[in-house]
Design an enzyme around this catalytic site. Structure first.
Site, PDB file in Angstrom:
ATOM      1  N   ASP A 156     -72.931  68.835  50.369  1.00 36.65           N
ATOM      2  CA  ASP A 156     -73.066  68.392  52.008  1.00 36.65           C
ATOM      3  C   ASP A 156     -72.390  69.325  52.912  1.00 36.65           C
ATOM      4  OD1 ASP A 156     -74.819  66.479  51.027  1.00 36.65           O
ATOM      5  OD2 ASP A 156     -73.318  64.845  51.537  1.00 36.65           O
ATOM      6  N   GLY A 157     -71.520  70.043  52.305  1.00 42.80           N
ATOM      7  CA  GLY A 157     -70.992  71.088  53.100  1.00 42.80           C
ATOM      8  C   GLY A 157     -69.648  70.773  53.635  1.00 42.80           C
ATOM      9  N   HIS A 166     -68.482  65.534  43.624  1.00 44.99           N
ATOM     10  CA  HIS A 166     -69.132  65.094  42.225  1.00 44.99           C
ATOM     11  C   HIS A 166     -68.222  63.641  41.835  1.00 44.99           C
ATOM     12  CE1 HIS A 166     -71.144  68.462  40.996  1.00 44.99           C
ATOM     13  NE2 HIS A 166     -70.578  69.185  41.672  1.00 44.99           N
ATOM     14  N   GLY A 216     -52.518  49.409   8.902  1.00 43.82           N
ATOM     15  CA  GLY A 216     -52.785  50.389   7.977  1.00 43.82           C
ATOM     16  C   GLY A 216     -54.308  50.361   7.898  1.00 43.82           C
ATOM     17  N   SER A 234     -55.083  46.712  13.131  1.00 43.50           N
ATOM     18  CA  SER A 234     -54.293  47.078  14.330  1.00 43.50           C
ATOM     19  C   SER A 234     -54.384  48.540  14.587  1.00 43.50           C
ATOM     20  CB  SER A 234     -53.229  46.277  14.567  1.00 43.50           C
ATOM     21  OG  SER A 234     -52.401  46.186  13.252  1.00 43.50           O
TER      22      SER A 234
END
Lengths: 617, 298
Positions: A15-16, A94, A447, A521
């Site tokens: 848009d500048g 953006h 684990g 976990s």
């Protein structure tokens, strides 16, 4: 007297925005000749304006930005006119850089929202208007840019403004000024354009010079968060900070939060001198009449109107990280000068940045904005963001990566802290454990799948039971089918799964039991959160350290094979990460040691106090 | 002091206090220039009546103007702070100098490399520096609290978001944070503040007759007899002053008659070129400062 206006430029990409700032710098004669010669070189190389000078390159400072002709990061630029001094935050359009835009907005008083006249209002136009409003910006200028591309069409300008007007009312901006401009050619930037005889309002620079952004009479009295306790000698104890609101003078009565102690201001220390008074925005050092318990993070406030204190908040939060914010996870929270451990206890809803609608959400991804409940590990002094930016804003920091992952604004205290009083009863944890002749503890087995967690835990429970101990086992089988049957395997669900298991384990430890928890976990953050819910020495992390290839070879339930075929998603070790413990109390090697030997090792550790990590590495 | 200078001062003092409160072992870069002079003054204000609770660090290339070194020693003594001076002696022994080495390699070895050596040796986790955002385009993009990886590298694409006045200084061992309390000051602000607060600065900033030679269209001062003159070249005496100070063979003088702060302020406001124009090291390539900063330069 000249003052400073801090403003932000925002709007959709292309848009500048950068060209507009380049133009302002150019026209206020802030471009030095040597910068200009560099600009000419850059324009030929990266410019988008052919042989002409590309003013956007004045502000796009990073090589990647010049190469791609986009703004990636927020840049701060300075210029001045005889009337005012300006600090501009030039921010990216953006969507993936919304967080950088919020960064620029957090210190700005006014926003210049750039709209491309030939494209009209975009999604980002709405997003950015909402974000700047949320961050407390009360003044909006809409620069309708590239008017030259639409032939300076008054009707088109009018239509864009009319379409946007409802949002101005909804977001309650105190001032709103639309201006038709061409940043490229300099129309209505500093000088009135001949192309807009139909426009009678100010040029952009006139508007920026004249707008009054002084906050409306602030009802908050004196507040200052303590940054530093200055104690060079036994006789001097000064509290350093920057005044967040109100005024203070020598002799004023103040109250310290937390603590609630009341005292008086004995002196205000300036540079080599003492001051009679000071006001919001000043960095000062104060000395008090009485010795009071004050540390960094305390707030010294007017006694008649002290700061609030709470450990439960409703807040708006913006996610700044590509790792989503999820309920149940704990973060470090920096709130003014105070640091606490904060947990998002629930995500109430996500806000659609374009429409403002509320959306159901279980996690907040990068650039998402949500309303959440947050609890802290202790009561902290604060003010709602809308009353005081300084005492109502916070950041969330990831405990492992140390990255800033969230930005928050406190809306209000949930005040639950004041309402929940634990019943003080004589039958307590120590009474129960005395009765059972055992020290309650939570053994947390972690684990990979098929690493041997349950095998070891089962044998351990038998041996403990035989020895007369009161035990209980929590594993996937007895929890997933009942308590947690509403949860799946997404990251948010896994976090909630572990949180519930942690709380059940805690209750069982409170009941005096030896609790064995056997869960994959996979995330360190959840295990650390679990640990934080127990008293010191009550939580024993047992890492069943079996390599992935061994687990995959064992594969008793055929799960690895399924995951490899793509029939199971989010399977730990295959398409979902396992974060091994850094320093578990116990590490088991199931490849070189038998199950019996592993259990012996745990029992030995339990009997010998577990003060240190006893694994053989 | 005018309203906006007072608020710049208050913000900088807040930043310096945050830096010290959040660090384990902070240090302040002291380059002897006008920005360092202002930063040191702000630090002394921030902790008055105590002296600032950190040492000063100067990276001495051995090619600074002689007047700068004398000034440094005097100011450090007055502040009551410890002064650390580090030189990359290994490179000096190898014969590195600003004449036979191009400015890029010279700067890398004598400033960037030396700085990293000093920071590693001192195990400093937080370094206060006097850089300003108005100096240069890549600096305009840098945070006030700027994270550095274990190799002192700056990654402009991985900067931590920095909102409000809340700073994140958390790091792992070996990493560090550079903090720039003067981020939001401009060159004109610095001079106005020096005038208002009567802050002592090196005399080289004031115009005086000095021996100079013309090199690549710029006036270079012949500060001592190590300066290799070209055949037939003799220094001429001109009334000049310096807008920035660095290594004397790499810092160009400007012709000026400004002998008071008021005249300097006036000249700065009318200036048509940036102060870093006199810094020969900045002109190597378009993104040269960004590249130097990534490697660890201030």
């Amino acid at each position: 007297m000249k003052d400073t206006l801090r403003f932000i430029t925002c709007g959709s990409v292309d848009d500048g925005k950068s060209t507009l700032i380049g133009r302002l710098l150019w026209e206020s004669k802030q471009v030095f000749e040597d910068h200009l010669s560099a600009l000419q070189k850059d324009s030929t190389r990266y410019g988008t304006q052919g042989e002409a000078i590309d003013l956007a390159l004045l502000v796009d400072g990073l090589q990647a930005e010049r190469e791609q002709s986009i703004t990636i990061d927020v840049a701060y630029r300075f210029f001045a006119t005889p009337q005012r001094r300006f600090v501009v935050a030039d921010t990216p359009g953006h969507e993936q850089y919304t967080r950088n835009m919020a960064t620029g907005a957090s210190t700005s008083e006014l926003a210049v929202l750039v709209v491309n006249a030939s494209k009209g209002l975009q999604t980002q136009t709405h997003r950015h208007a909402r974000i700047v409003a949320m961050l407390g910006i009360r003044h909006l200028v809409m620069a309708v840019n590239k008017m030259d591309l639409v032939g300076w069409d008054e009707a088109m300008f009018g239509q864009i403004v009319r379409e946007f007007q409802p949002l101005v009312s909804e977001l309650r901006f105190e001032s709103f000024q639309p201006i038709p401009v061409s940043a490229l050619n300099g129309d209505n930037i500093t000088d009135r354009s001949a192309a807009t005889p139909w426009y009678s309002g100010p040029t952009l620079l006139e508007c920026l010079e004249k707008v009054d952004v002084t906050p409306r009479a602030d009802s908050l009295k004196f507040r200052m968060a303590v940054q530093w306790v200055n104690r060079p000698t036994q006789d001097f104890r000064g509290y350093c900070g920057r005044i967040a609101s109100g005024e203070v003078k020598v002799g004023d009565r103040v109250r310290v939060v937390p603590g609630g102690m009341e005292t008086k201001i004995r002196s205000i220390v300036g540079w080599q001198t003492e001051l009679p008074a000071a006001a919001a925005g000043d960095s000062i050092t104060v000395c008090l009449e009485n010795e009071v318990d004050i540390t960094r993070g305390s707030v010294i406030a007017a006694a008649s109107d002290p700061a609030e204190l709470s450990d439960q908040f409703e807040s708006r939060v913006l996610c700044l990280s590509d790792h989503p914010l999820v309920a149940g996870r704990s973060y470090l929270m920096n709130l003014h000068t105070c640091q606490a451990v904060a947990t998002i206890t629930s995500i109430k809803y996500q806000i659609d940045a374009k429409t403002g609608n509320h959306l159901a959400a279980r996690s907040l991804g990068m650039n998402d904005i949500g309303v959440v409940n947050i609890s802290t590990d202790r009561p902290v002094p604060f003010e709602p963001y809308d009353r005081c930016r300084r005492l109502g804003s916070f950041i969330l920091v990831d405990r492992l990566t140390n990255n800033t992952v969230g930005a928050g604004m406190i809306d209000f205290s949930l005040r639950r802290a004041a309402n929940i009083h634990w019943q003080a009863v004589d039958v307590n944890k120590s009474a129960r454990s005395r009765q059972k002749l055992q020290k309650p503890v939570c053994l947390w087995f972690t684990g990979l799948s098929a690493s041997g967690k349950s095998t070891v835990a089962n044998l351990l429970e038998k041996r403990l039971f035989t020895a007369g101990k009161h035990t209980y086992m929590l594993d996937g089988d007895n929890v997933r089918h009942g308590l947690n049957r509403d949860l799946g395997f997404s990251e948010a669900d896994r976090v909630e799964n572990i949180r519930r298991v942690t709380e059940v384990a805690r209750l069982l430890v409170d009941a005096g039991l030896v609790v064995l928890v056997s869960f994959i976990s996979p995330y360190r953050a959840e295990r650390e959160l679990a640990r934080s819910r127990f008293e010191l020495g009550e939580f024993v992390e047992v890492f069943v350290d079996t390599p992935l290839e061994v687990c995959e070879r064992r594969d008793p339930k055929g799960l690895y094979a399924k995951a490899r075929r793509g029939e199971l998603i989010n399977f730990t070790g295959i398409d979902s990460d396992y974060e091994p413990p850094v320093s578990p109390e116990i590490r088991l090697d199931t490849v070189n040691e038998s199950v019996d030997k592993c259990v012996d090792r745990i029992l030995y550790a339990l009997e010998h106090g577990l003060a240190t990590n006893i694994s053989e590495k | 002091m005018s309203g906006y200078l007072a608020s710049l001062e208050a913000e900088s003092i807040e930043i310096i206090r945050e830096a010290v409160a959040l660090a384990q072992k902070p240090v302040m870069m002291y380059s002897i220039g006008k920005d360092s002079s202002v930063m040191l003054h702000l630090a002394r204000k921030a902790f008055w009546p105590a002296p600032p609770p950190f040492p000063l660090l100067h990276i001495d290339t051995t090619w600074k103007f002689r007047e700068m070194i004398a000034f440094r020693n005097r100011i450090a003594a007055e502040s009551g702070m410890k002064l650390l001076v580090h030189t990359n002696h290994q490179r000096i022994a190898e014969g590195v100098n600003p004449f036979t080495y191009d400015s890029d390699r010279y700067t890398t070895m004598m400033k960037t490399e030396a700085l990293k050596q000093a920071l590693d040796a001192g195990a400093f986790d937080l370094i206060l520096g006097g850089a300003r955002r108005d100096e240069e385009k890549s600096r305009a993009k840098e945070r006030i609290f700027s994270f550095r990886s274990a190799g002192h590298r700056w990654d402009p694409k991985l900067q931590r978001p920095e909102l409000w006045n809340i700073y994140n200084a958390r790091i792992q061992p070996g990493e560090s944070v550079r903090v720039f309390p003067l981020s939001n000051w401009t060159e004109a602000d610095i001079w106005q503040y020096i005038a208002d607060e009567n802050i002592p600065i090196v005399q080289l900033y004031y115009a005086a007759p000095r021996p100079v030679v013309r090199r690549s269209g710029q006036w270079i001062m012949v500060d001592d007899d190590r300066f290799p003159l070209n055949p037939g070249e003799t220094p001429e005496i001109r009334v000049v002053r310096f807008r920035t100070l660095g290594c004397y063979p790499l810092t160009a003088a400007v012709e000026s008659t400004a002998t008071t702060i008021a005249e300097i302020v006036q000249e700065t406001q009318a200036a048509r070129t940036s102060e870093r124009q006199g810094r020969l090291i900045d002109h190597d390539q378009a993104a040269s400062m960004e590249k130097k900063k990534q490697e660890g330069y201030f």
